[in-house]
Design an enzyme around this catalytic site. Structure first.
Site, PDB file in Angstrom:
ATOM      1  N   ASP A   1       2.691  -6.071  25.972  1.00  0.00           N
ATOM      2  CA  ASP A   1       3.620  -5.430  25.059  1.00  0.00           C
ATOM      3  C   ASP A   1       5.112  -4.538  25.668  1.00  0.00           C
ATOM      4  O   ASP A   1       5.237  -5.678  26.344  1.00  0.00           O
ATOM      5  CB  ASP A   1       2.730  -3.991  24.154  1.00  0.00           C
ATOM      6  CG  ASP A   1       3.153  -3.082  22.955  1.00  0.00           C
ATOM      7  OD1 ASP A   1       3.994  -2.884  22.365  1.00  0.00           O
ATOM      8  OD2 ASP A   1       2.479  -3.825  21.776  1.00  0.00           O
ATOM      9  N   ASP A   2       5.499  -3.306  25.060  1.00  0.00           N
ATOM     10  CA  ASP A   2       6.829  -3.290  24.990  1.00  0.00           C
ATOM     11  C   ASP A   2       6.252  -3.256  26.211  1.00  0.00           C
ATOM     12  O   ASP A   2       6.060  -2.196  27.414  1.00  0.00           O
ATOM     13  CB  ASP A   2       7.666  -2.221  23.629  1.00  0.00           C
ATOM     14  CG  ASP A   2       8.858  -1.673  24.070  1.00  0.00           C
ATOM     15  OD1 ASP A   2       9.916  -2.444  24.748  1.00  0.00           O
ATOM     16  OD2 ASP A   2       9.122  -1.564  23.224  1.00  0.00           O
TER      17      ASP A   2
ATOM     18  N   ASN B   1      10.934  -1.972  14.312  1.00  0.00           N
ATOM     19  CA  ASN B   1      10.832  -0.823  14.480  1.00  0.00           C
ATOM     20  C   ASN B   1      11.752   0.335  13.638  1.00  0.00           C
ATOM     21  O   ASN B   1      12.193   1.377  14.163  1.00  0.00           O
ATOM     22  CB  ASN B   1      10.823  -0.385  16.167  1.00  0.00           C
ATOM     23  CG  ASN B   1       9.074  -0.435  15.975  1.00  0.00           C
ATOM     24  OD1 ASN B   1       8.696   0.722  15.675  1.00  0.00           O
ATOM     25  ND2 ASN B   1       8.905  -0.940  17.350  1.00  0.00           N
TER      26      ASN B   1
ATOM     27  N   ASP C   1      -0.010   2.579  13.555  1.00  0.00           N
ATOM     28  CA  ASP C   1      -0.100   2.899  15.619  1.00  0.00           C
ATOM     29  C   ASP C   1      -0.824   4.429  15.061  1.00  0.00           C
ATOM     30  O   ASP C   1      -0.947   4.793  16.032  1.00  0.00           O
ATOM     31  CB  ASP C   1       1.494   4.114  15.413  1.00  0.00           C
ATOM     32  CG  ASP C   1       2.265   2.495  16.033  1.00  0.00           C
ATOM     33  OD1 ASP C   1       2.229   1.646  15.712  1.00  0.00           O
ATOM     34  OD2 ASP C   1       3.500   2.956  15.904  1.00  0.00           O
TER      35      ASP C   1
ATOM     36  N   ASP D   1       7.943  -6.790  16.413  1.00  0.00           N
ATOM     37  CA  ASP D   1       7.652  -6.425  15.797  1.00  0.00           C
ATOM     38  C   ASP D   1       9.371  -5.314  15.324  1.00  0.00           C
ATOM     39  O   ASP D   1      10.131  -6.301  15.374  1.00  0.00           O
ATOM     40  CB  ASP D   1       7.812  -4.891  17.025  1.00  0.00           C
ATOM     41  CG  ASP D   1       7.026  -3.691  16.170  1.00  0.00           C
ATOM     42  OD1 ASP D   1       7.161  -3.102  15.006  1.00  0.00           O
ATOM     43  OD2 ASP D   1       6.396  -2.435  17.541  1.00  0.00           O
TER      44      ASP D   1
ATOM     45  N   ARG E   1      15.336   5.172  17.009  1.00  0.00           N
ATOM     46  CA  ARG E   1      14.761   4.602  17.724  1.00  0.00           C
ATOM     47  C   ARG E   1      16.097   4.267  18.891  1.00  0.00           C
ATOM     48  O   ARG E   1      15.723   3.311  19.451  1.00  0.00           O
ATOM     49  CB  ARG E   1      13.946   3.562  17.476  1.00  0.00           C
ATOM     50  CG  ARG E   1      12.586   3.690  18.284  1.00  0.00           C
ATOM     51  CD  ARG E   1      11.677   2.806  18.199  1.00  0.00           C
ATOM     52  NE  ARG E   1      10.457   2.908  19.429  1.00  0.00           N
ATOM     53  CZ  ARG E   1       9.872   2.073  19.905  1.00  0.00           C
ATOM     54  NH1 ARG E   1       9.847   1.011  19.822  1.00  0.00           N
ATOM     55  NH2 ARG E   1       8.874   2.617  20.613  1.00  0.00           N
TER      56      ARG E   1
HETATM   57  C1  GLA Z   1       6.069  -0.068  17.671  1.00  0.00           C
HETATM   58  C2  GLA Z   1       4.320  -0.492  18.094  1.00  0.00           C
HETATM   59  C3  GLA Z   1       3.522  -0.316  18.917  1.00  0.00           C
HETATM   60  C4  GLA Z   1       4.081  -0.487  19.625  1.00  0.00           C
HETATM   61  C5  GLA Z   1       5.830  -0.308  20.104  1.00  0.00           C
HETATM   62  C6  GLA Z   1       6.555  -0.680  21.232  1.00  0.00           C
HETATM   63  O1  GLA Z   1       6.123   1.321  17.551  1.00  0.00           O
HETATM   64  O2  GLA Z   1       3.590  -0.240  17.071  1.00  0.00           O
HETATM   65  O3  GLA Z   1       2.014  -1.062  18.491  1.00  0.00           O
HETATM   66  O4  GLA Z   1       3.821  -2.043  19.896  1.00  0.00           O
HETATM   67  O5  GLA Z   1       6.538  -0.188  18.574  1.00  0.00           O
HETATM   68  O6  GLA Z   1       8.010  -0.023  21.288  1.00  0.00           O
END
Ligand code: GLA
Length: 722
Positions: free
Chosen positions: A365-366, A476, A541, A474, A439
């Site tokens: 992931d991130d 955000n 989330d 994603d 963010r």
């Molecule tokens: C969002 C996604 C999470 C994760 C974060 C990473 O909030 O919903 O699942 O991937 O970004 O920054």
């Protein structure tokens, strides 16, 4: 033939398996809507158009007041054309009132469908038929083509439209909904899916219609956590099993609007499409404007039947064929395990533990290109210190372990702290000197093709030669002040969405066999537009299984189980609330299943349990991918939640019962099952009991029987035909 046109009566009759949609061409060449609902014969139903006429309504005929522009139902309602009710289309054409009065000119009926250029839409199969109707004004300045898709198998009719400037003078479109549907009367409830971040679609909001306009919309540049493009209209008596229920949705991921307008006569108009706030689209000579696709369905089996139609349609016609009905990866995602502290060593350790847990895909992931959310979106350069072998090396190592490899991306964004932003401050979707920040990031201006191509190239270069199996895409933040240095203000929001779809298509083309999962700060872009590109979406989330129960139950009104990505996570998850392993599995196995936890903390016994869950999920996965969902008990109405999913051949069914709060009431409850074949004998795999479907559906299962022995927070029962 699903689409019939009667030359004598001038009636169009669109038929699906169980529904009819009927409209006609009037003597003044307007398109008058006559009926939508349960299937009827191909009779002439023009008699219902003779409505009582009141004063103050304009009519075209000097002698006959029946041809009234503001009483009858319409297939499209253009503002300033005589219809004084809420319009579905508003435009100015060179100050000419006549340009707004559009009349039927021609139509064509054909098999299959044409793609909607640059937009997601329902994919045709052998049965699909399309109807196109061309309308123009008398001076041939403006041409509007209404496009209908008839999906007989899923009881869905789709609508979209194209407006063309044929006259060549200035044409500005100010509202351009995809569909307009008129019902006589207002005896309906609306059902919408309300929510917010960490609680997406969790509140199923049902309310009787009132006079005036009810609007469900989004102005965030996304379909949003707060509202969802899905809306239902149902009769007041409709429940999960009976009553008339109409479901509508928009195949779109940006600013949408569902308007339900009840007029002075107490009639109801449904308008679904692009939100018109700030919308002004200039259509030059010979140019066109295309609307997104709206979909509609009707079921006489209440909201349950409506949902099953929508689920079938999404699986068969929205999601890509190669993924829709295939087993999904069981992922371990690094986010809740490591957040931004992720390293190659941690991923490889996660991968090794994953092998003990029946997991087949590791998702980075991130954090692979930065160590906080403050920097580097837009630069897309792997952090070589944390990932010494690079993404390619890591991917190969994960593959060597026999696992698949997935990666997180957020291509539509740029951090304020990034080289990319320093180089191109004008590439953000804001013309403000001090753009609002969220963010630590901005949205890139995807209304500009050079930005779309540039960011696609950067990502392409960084990911070149990478043998990915999965991408999590994603998004955000919301668009809060969308404006562009290159694009007309009134066109920015929609052009941005078109750019986002193009970017998605470009990256997808680089990875043609890769499964994409989309995401937007959890489930902020959970819509049919995204499902066209990604067979599953990160639902929220919020992974607390108690909260997730509401989120998933609400989402199921519009979206199939397999579209919901659901992970088994740490007991305390987002809320700090404890929950048992069993409860977490039961909730997460509602959708496309995976994990999000630090597996290194788990001992052999716990990992064996997780492996058991992965195997159980695989065993029942076909129900999630193909089955029919029946909602039994809503968590909003009781302290429990129950649902079941039944295979299409009715040979297998799974019942899930979740106790959300300990309550004595459970002891006395009998849960009546749904969707079984009354004449088939089913074996309860848990108890060994064999009973007829009719018995299970009418007498029910006694909950106390399940509870007395092993009091838990719920259970899952599987019934198999014997
Ligand atoms: C969002 C996604 C999470 C994760 C974060 C990473 O909030 O919903 O699942 O991937 O970004 O920054």
């Amino acid at each position: 033939m699903s689409i019939q046109f009667n030359e004598q009566t001038k009636i169009f009759h669109l038929q699906t398996k169980n529904t009819s949609y009927v409209f006609c061409v009037t003597d003044f060449n307007a398109l008058e809507h006559l009926y939508y609902g349960k299937k009827i014969p191909l009779d002439d139903v023009r008699y219902i158009s003779n409505r009582q006429i009141y004063s103050h309504v304009a009519h075209e005929s000097r002698d006959d007041r029946r041809y009234c522009a503001s009483v009858q139902g319409f297939e499209v309602s253009v503002f300033n054309s005589g219809d004084i009710r809420t319009p579905s289309v508003v435009f100015d054409y060179d100050n000419q009132a006549d340009a707004c009065r559009l009349r039927y000119r021609s139509h064509s009926i054909y098999k299959g469908r044409k793609p909607l250029a640059g937009l997601p839409y329902s994919r045709a199969d052998e049965e699909t038929e399309s109807l196109e109707i061309v309308l123009t004004d008398d001076d041939n300045c403006v041409e509007l083509t209404l496009i209908y898709g008839v999906f007989a198998d899923t009881d869905v009719i789709t609508r979209s439209q194209i407006l063309k400037n044929v006259g060549g003078k200035a044409l500005t479109v100010r509202k351009f909904a995809s569909m307009c549907l008129d019902f006589y009367g207002m005896d309906f409830d609306t059902v919408t899916l309300e929510g917010l971040y960490l609680y997406e679609r969790a509140q199923v909001s049902r309310a009787p219609l009132k006079r005036g306009v009810f609007k469900n919309n989004s102005l965030t540049g996304t379909s949003s956590h707060n509202h969802n493009p899905f809306i239902a209209l149902c009769t007041h008596n409709a429940d999960e099993d009976m009553g008339d229920a109409y479901g509508f949705n928009l195949v779109y991921s940006g600013n949408f609007s569902d308007e339900i307008a009840v007029d002075h006569l107490g009639d109801t108009r449904v308008i679904i499409g692009l939100d018109d706030t700030g919308f002004a689209w200039k259509v030059g000579k010979g140019e066109t404007l295309l609307s997104p696709e709206a979909i509609m369905t009707y079921s006489a089996q209440g909201l349950g039947g409506m949902s099953r139609n929508l689920h079938d349609h999404t699986r068969k016609h929205i999601i890509e064929k190669e993924f829709a009905f295939s087993p999904r990866p069981i992922v371990i995602n690094s986010w809740e395990a490591s957040y931004f502290t992720v390293t190659e060593a941690k991923i490889l350790s996660l991968a090794k533990h994953a092998l003990d847990c029946g997991i087949d895909t590791v998702v980075l992931d991130d954090g692979w290109f930065r160590d906080s959310d403050k920097t580097s979106l837009g630069d897309w350069r792997t952090d070589k210190e944390s990932f010494p072998s690079g993404l390619k090396g890591l991917c190969e190592k994960v593959h060597a372990l026999g696992l698949k490899f997935g990666l997180w991306l957020e291509p539509e964004m740029v951090n304020e702290q990034s080289d990319y932003y320093k180089q191109h401050p004008d590439y953000v979707l804001s013309t403000s000197k001090l753009p609002l920040i969220s963010r630590h990031q901005f949205i890139l201006d995807l209304t500009r093709d050079e930005v779309v191509q540039d960011i696609a190239n950067r990502i392409r270069e960084e990911l070149q030669g990478l043998d990915l199996d999965y991408i999590k895409w994603d998004f955000n933040r919301y668009a809060t002040e969308a404006s562009s240095f290159a694009t007309e203000q009134g066109e920015v929001y929609h052009r941005q969405m078109l750019g986002a779809y193009k970017l998605l298509s470009l990256i997808k083309a680089q990875f043609p066999n890769v499964l994409f999962e989309t995401c937007s700060g959890g489930g902020g872009r959970f819509d049919l537009g995204m499902l066209y590109y990604s067979p599953q979406i990160w639902t929220s989330d919020n992974t607390d299984p108690y909260a997730r129960t509401y989120i998933q139950y609400g989402s199921s009104y519009a979206y199939p189980m397999s579209a919901l990505s659901c992970h088994f996570t740490e007991g305390k998850c987002t809320s700090g609330r404890e929950s048992t392993f069993e409860f977490r599995y039961r909730v997460a196995s509602f959708g496309s299943y995976g994990y999000e936890l630090d597996l290194s903390k788990y001992g052999a016994e716990e990992k064996a349990k997780l492996k058991g869950y992965s195997e159980l999920y695989r065993k029942d996965e076909d129900l999630n991918l193909n089955g029919d969902l029946y909602r039994l008990l809503s968590p909003e109405e009781a302290d429990y939640c129950a649902y079941m999913v039944v295979s299409k051949d009715k040979k297998k069914a799974k019942l899930t019962f979740l106790e959300l709060y300990a309550s004595g009431l459970v002891e006395s409850m009998a849960l009546r099952l749904k969707g079984l074949d009354p004449d088939k004998l089913y074996k309860n795999e848990e108890t060994g009991e064999v009973l007829y479907g009719a018995t299970l559906m009418n007498v029910g299962v006694r909950i106390s029987d399940m509870y007395r022995e092993k009091r838990t927070d719920g259970y899952t029962l599987t019934f198999v035909e014997v």
